[in-house]
Motif scaffolding. Structure first.
Motif, PDB file in Angstrom:
ATOM      1  N   LEU A 107      51.000  34.225  73.102  1.00 53.19           N
ATOM      2  CA  LEU A 107      50.813  32.784  73.287  1.00 53.19           C
ATOM      3  C   LEU A 107      52.098  32.041  72.950  1.00 53.19           C
ATOM      4  O   LEU A 107      52.525  31.141  73.692  1.00 53.19           O
TER       5      LEU A 107
ATOM      6  N   TRP B  33      43.714  33.119  75.718  1.00 58.12           N
ATOM      7  CA  TRP B  33      43.725  33.027  74.253  1.00 58.12           C
ATOM      8  C   TRP B  33      42.608  32.151  73.690  1.00 58.12           C
ATOM      9  O   TRP B  33      42.287  32.258  72.499  1.00 58.12           O
TER      10      TRP B  33
ATOM     11  N   ASP C 296      46.724  28.894  66.265  1.00 50.72           N
ATOM     12  CA  ASP C 296      47.079  28.945  67.680  1.00 50.72           C
ATOM     13  C   ASP C 296      46.709  27.633  68.379  1.00 50.72           C
ATOM     14  O   ASP C 296      47.462  27.127  69.224  1.00 50.72           O
TER      15      ASP C 296
END
Length: 215
Positions: free
Chosen positions: A5, A89, A52
């Motif tokens: 990512l 993700w 994230d």
């Protein structure tokens, strides 16, 4: 943070800020990313945060600037929702939470962000370090009001800074993190010192003109 990512955002998303004005360039985005991660660490004892998500929100929060500043929070959120690669993700609910955070990040927003993620990016986007704030204000004026001489640019900067950051200004701080609280106080002290503020504006104005005489 997921390395894949991070690599995707660094290689495919952040370069898109090359089309943004000087006040919303890659340097600003990297600062918001860093601030977001710092705030997330500060809040880690209170919230179960997905780092994230924090990173991706910060990376996308101004991506719509080239389509117009007035609605950039909406176009940026739409770009995030439309990025199919993010599904590698994040789940659909996570993507929607992230998009809402981008929509809610504007300094002029009157309503509290809908999630802690919106509060984080909103707070992180409040880069309140006095020199950074004044520099971005001067650069924005040069990019968007190039017909103004220094006197006009200083008057525009003064009006903007007082209206946004002065007592009763429209900037909102939802989380009151330590760094931003200290920086806002320092910025307000600068606004009360007109000679020092004018000198700082002059320095950034002259530097920008030297770097690009077309401004």
């Amino acid at each position: 943070m997921a390395p894949s990512l991070h690599r995707y955002l660094e290689e495919r998303v952040l370069p898109r800020y090359r089309d943004c004005d000087a006040a919303h360039d890659l340097r600003h985005i990297e600062a918001v990313i860093e601030n977001s991660l710092e705030i997330a660490r500060e809040l880690s004892g209170q919230y179960a945060l997905d780092i994230d998500m924090v990173y991706a929100i910060a990376a996308y929060h101004d991506i719509g600037i080239p389509q117009g500043r007035a609605d950039h929070h909406l176009t940026s959120a739409a770009a995030l929702r439309a990025d199919c690669r993010l599904r590698q993700w994040f789940s659909p609910p996570q993507i929607e939470t992230m998009a809402q955070a981008v929509e809610d990040h504007r300094a002029s927003a009157k309503e509290r962000p809908r999630s802690i993620y919106g509060e984080i990016v909103s707070e992180a986007d409040r880069t309140l370090d006095p020199e950074t704030v004044v520099r971005r204000t001067v650069l924005y004026g040069l990019d968007h009001c190039p017909q103004l001489n220094f006197g006009g640019q200083y008057a525009r900067a003064w009006e903007h800074l007082r209206g946004k950051y002065g007592p009763g200004g429209y900037v909102k701080m939802w989380l009151r993190t330590g760094k931003n609280t200290r920086d806002l106080e320092a910025l307000r002290q600068l606004l009360d010192d007109a000679p020092r503020l004018k000198q700082m504006c002059r320095q950034f104005y002259d530097a920008a003109k030297k770097e690009d005489p077309r401004r």
